[in-house]
Design an enzyme around this catalytic site. Structure first.
Site, PDB file in Angstrom:
ATOM      1  N   LYS A  75       0.820  -1.206   0.000  1.00  0.00           N
ATOM      2  CA  LYS A  75       0.000   0.000   0.000  1.00  0.00           C
ATOM      3  C   LYS A  75       0.861   1.266   0.000  1.00  0.00           C
ATOM      4  O   LYS A  75       1.990   1.239   0.486  1.00  0.00           O
ATOM      5  CB  LYS A  75      -0.883   0.082   1.259  1.00  0.00           C
ATOM      6  N   SER A 105      -8.456  -0.475   4.718  1.00  0.00           N
ATOM      7  CA  SER A 105      -7.666   0.466   3.963  1.00  0.00           C
ATOM      8  C   SER A 105      -6.803  -0.181   2.888  1.00  0.00           C
ATOM      9  O   SER A 105      -6.290   0.535   2.026  1.00  0.00           O
ATOM     10  CB  SER A 105      -6.765   1.251   4.921  1.00  0.00           C
ATOM     11  N   SER A 153      -8.585  -3.580   8.145  1.00  0.00           N
ATOM     12  CA  SER A 153      -8.014  -3.089   6.887  1.00  0.00           C
ATOM     13  C   SER A 153      -7.404  -4.142   5.959  1.00  0.00           C
ATOM     14  O   SER A 153      -7.150  -3.848   4.795  1.00  0.00           O
ATOM     15  CB  SER A 153      -6.961  -2.019   7.172  1.00  0.00           C
TER      16      SER A 153
END
Ligand SMILES: *[C@@H]1O[C@H](CO)[C@@H](O)[C@H](O)[C@H]1NC(C)=O
Ligand SMILES: *[C@@H]1O[C@H](CO)[C@@H](O)[C@H](O)[C@H]1NC(C)=O
Length: 542
Positions: free
Chosen positions: A150, A225, A249
């Site tokens: 990420k 996320s 997440s």
């Protein structure tokens, strides 16, 4: 007194059944509320279905190279045996990203040229090394295999914006510890992917890169996320990715995008380089963990990520599924969250009846009544995290003022997403949870669960009330992610397992939970469920 006994005593004193004439009244009010809540949910979905339409969108195309459909371990195996070159594999995934990224907006920064050079170096090394394939597997289990991570996880020279406009040109100076470990294992980083602003929302949307779309239906969210990760992996643009999980997440995007995700027992993986963490912070709920399409990748991937802490887990222990004691729970009981829909309940039941046939002992339905406080408990523990949201959003340049920012947002002048403003209001304006209550309730819930699970138990739990939701609709249902967040509070290992697609082609799934350090049980159960129910089903024609 043992922890479990303390739990029992508290339970007896605080959970006396409500006696007398009020009970039917409470029940009636509760049923009425659940009904009203379901009607509101229905209205939200019907409204969104009028509003959103993706009938004119381009279908995600099928893959051009068959190796794009293989697991990470299988790719590693074939690269080691020189059946396919690392360069071909890396180039294949890069081509795939070029093909799909304009449709879903997952990848936000790349290092394709450098990755191809590293792949050529791997091929040259393989051509000359004296090591056997077995030795290579031990030393570099993912040699030549591409991976992604990420935006918020530091990769030297790559953008690390955290989704903040003020950081749109910030590049990380060094690799996060998990990235270092994966590179040491032979992995080749190809790209970084989209996240919510400061990782703190259940949709991957920010004002730097925009919104990531669900490959199964672009009207739906990918979750957050690790939403960019899950969506690029689900579309075969990356075979494996590093996620991070502080309130679901890893598991939420894995669920919405139909892949596997594992939130390890908390505290085993270095947090250095995960957003701005130094790795020295204590007692955080966050942990990194693997995201992948195939259950067989979870264990070797986790093995790499835990580094020296491997001895704390029993990853190589033989797991006998028939000796596992299975438990299940069909709902959290949190009245603020939506009711678990029929198809999600059926997905859980299919898993339950499968293990009913396998396990020597009957699968038991359980009720941990404190689960109804999932959201409140997480909300409390977030205030104990070692960061100050108003400062973090300002990125070290002072503090964001809640009211000023809210006003700016209303005037269309704010750099922040609405989700961040909501988070600020939640953190600094609304009344906070009582710490004594939250801490004792957490302890009680944990001891109850541990008492049930013992060292050989596994809990099957819903992933969420319903499959991938429409963009923005989570703003109207902010409590539903408690289904994931409670396990961050409890710091337990959990694997998110895909359980096929529903009639609209959206992924179904369940969570598989075990006691601390029993990650291997979750993963063994995930492998069995993949065998029985098919695991990842691609969002493109095969
Ligand atoms: C995506 O969802 C919308 C709204 O529910 C629906 O009209 C559309 O047919 C779906 N698209 C696909 C590809 O299934
Ligand atoms: C092992 O776990 C500790 C915390 O329990 C952590 O601080 C450390 O970084 C971990 N080691 C590795 C190599 O990941």
């Amino acid at each position: 007194m043992a922890l479990s006994e303390i739990g029992k005593e508290r339970r007896e004193s605080t959970h006396r059944p409500k006696e007398g004439s009020l009970r039917p009244f409470y029940k009636c009010i509760m049923s009425l509320w659940i009904l009203i809540h379901s009607i509101i949910d229905c209205i939200i979905d019907v409204f969104c279905s009028f509003f959103y339409d993706d009938s004119k969108r381009t279908q995600i195309p099928g893959v051009k190279e068959s190796f794009l459909m293989e697991s990470a371990v299988s790719l590693a195996e074939r690269i080691r045996h020189k059946e396919v070159s690392a360069e071909e594999v890396v180039q294949g995934f890069i081509n795939r990203i070029h093909e799909v990224n304009s449709l879903i907006n997952s990848v936000v920064d790349e290092r394709f040229e450098a990755a191809l050079q590293e792949a050529r170096d791997v091929d040259a090394f393989l051509a000359s090394t004296k090591l056997t394939a077995e030795e290579l597997k031990l030393q570099k289990p993912f040699l030549g295999v591409p991976f992604t991570t990420k935006d918020s996880t530091a990769v030297q020279g790559m953008r690390q914006t955290l989704g903040l406009v003020s950081r749109q040109n910030v590049k990380a100076a060094e690799d996060a510890d998990v990235v270092i470990l994966l590179k040491k294992a032979g992995g080749i980083l190809i790209a970084v992917t989209n996240i919510p602003e400061y990782n703190l929302w259940c949709e991957s949307r920010n004002n730097v890169y925009g919104q990531t779309l669900n490959p199964y239906n672009t009207t739906r969210t990918v979750g957050g996320s690790s939403g960019g990760e899950a969506s690029i992996i689900a579309t075969s643009g990356s075979p494996m990715g590093i996620g991070t999980d502080i309130g679901g997440s890893i598991r939420m995007p894995a669920f919405y995008c139909g892949i596997f995700g594992h939130k390890p027992t908390t505290g085993l993986i270095s947090t250095k380089g995960l957003s701005k963490r130094t790795g020295q912070e204590e007692n955080t709920m966050v942990t990194a963990g693997p995201l992948c399409r195939y259950a067989q990748d979870l264990l070797p991937f986790l093995q790499v990520m835990v580094g020296n802490n491997i001895s704390k887990l029993k990853l190589n222990a033989e797991v006998s599924l028939k000796d596992i004691q299975f438990f299940y729970m069909e709902k959290s009981g949190d009245l603020r969250s939506s009711s678990v829909c029929e198809e999600m309940r059926l997905a859980l039941r299919r898993a339950v009846s499968h293990f009913q046939d396998i396990s020597k002992s009957p699968v038991q339905k359980v009720k941990f009544s404190d689960m109804r406080y999932s959201f409140k408990l997480w909300r409390y523990w977030m205030t104990r995290e070692p960061f100050d949201l108003a400062k973090e959003l300002a990125d070290g340049k002072g503090t964001v003022s809640v009211w000023k920012e809210l006003l700016r947002k209303l005037l269309g002048q704010s750099d922040f997403t609405f989700a961040s403003i909501m988070n600020l209001v939640n953190r600094y304006v609304l009344p906070q949870e009582n710490s004594e209550w939250a801490e004792s309730t957490t302890e009680r819930l944990l001891s109850e669960i541990l008492e049930k699970l013992g060292d050989n138990g596994v809990l099957l739990y819903p992933s969420h009330p319903f499959p991938a939701v429409y963009h923005y609709s989570s703003l109207l249902r902010p409590y539903n992610f408690g289904y994931w967040a409670v396990f961050n509070v409890l710091k337990l290992p959990v694997t998110q397992v895909p359980m096929g697609l529903n009639k609209d082609g959206l992924p179904l799934g369940i969570q598989v939970v075990a006691a601390p350090y029993n990650d291997h049980l979750c993963i063994a159960v995930a492998r069995e469920l993949q065998k029985a129910f098919g695991g990842w089903g691609p969002p493109f024609p095969v």
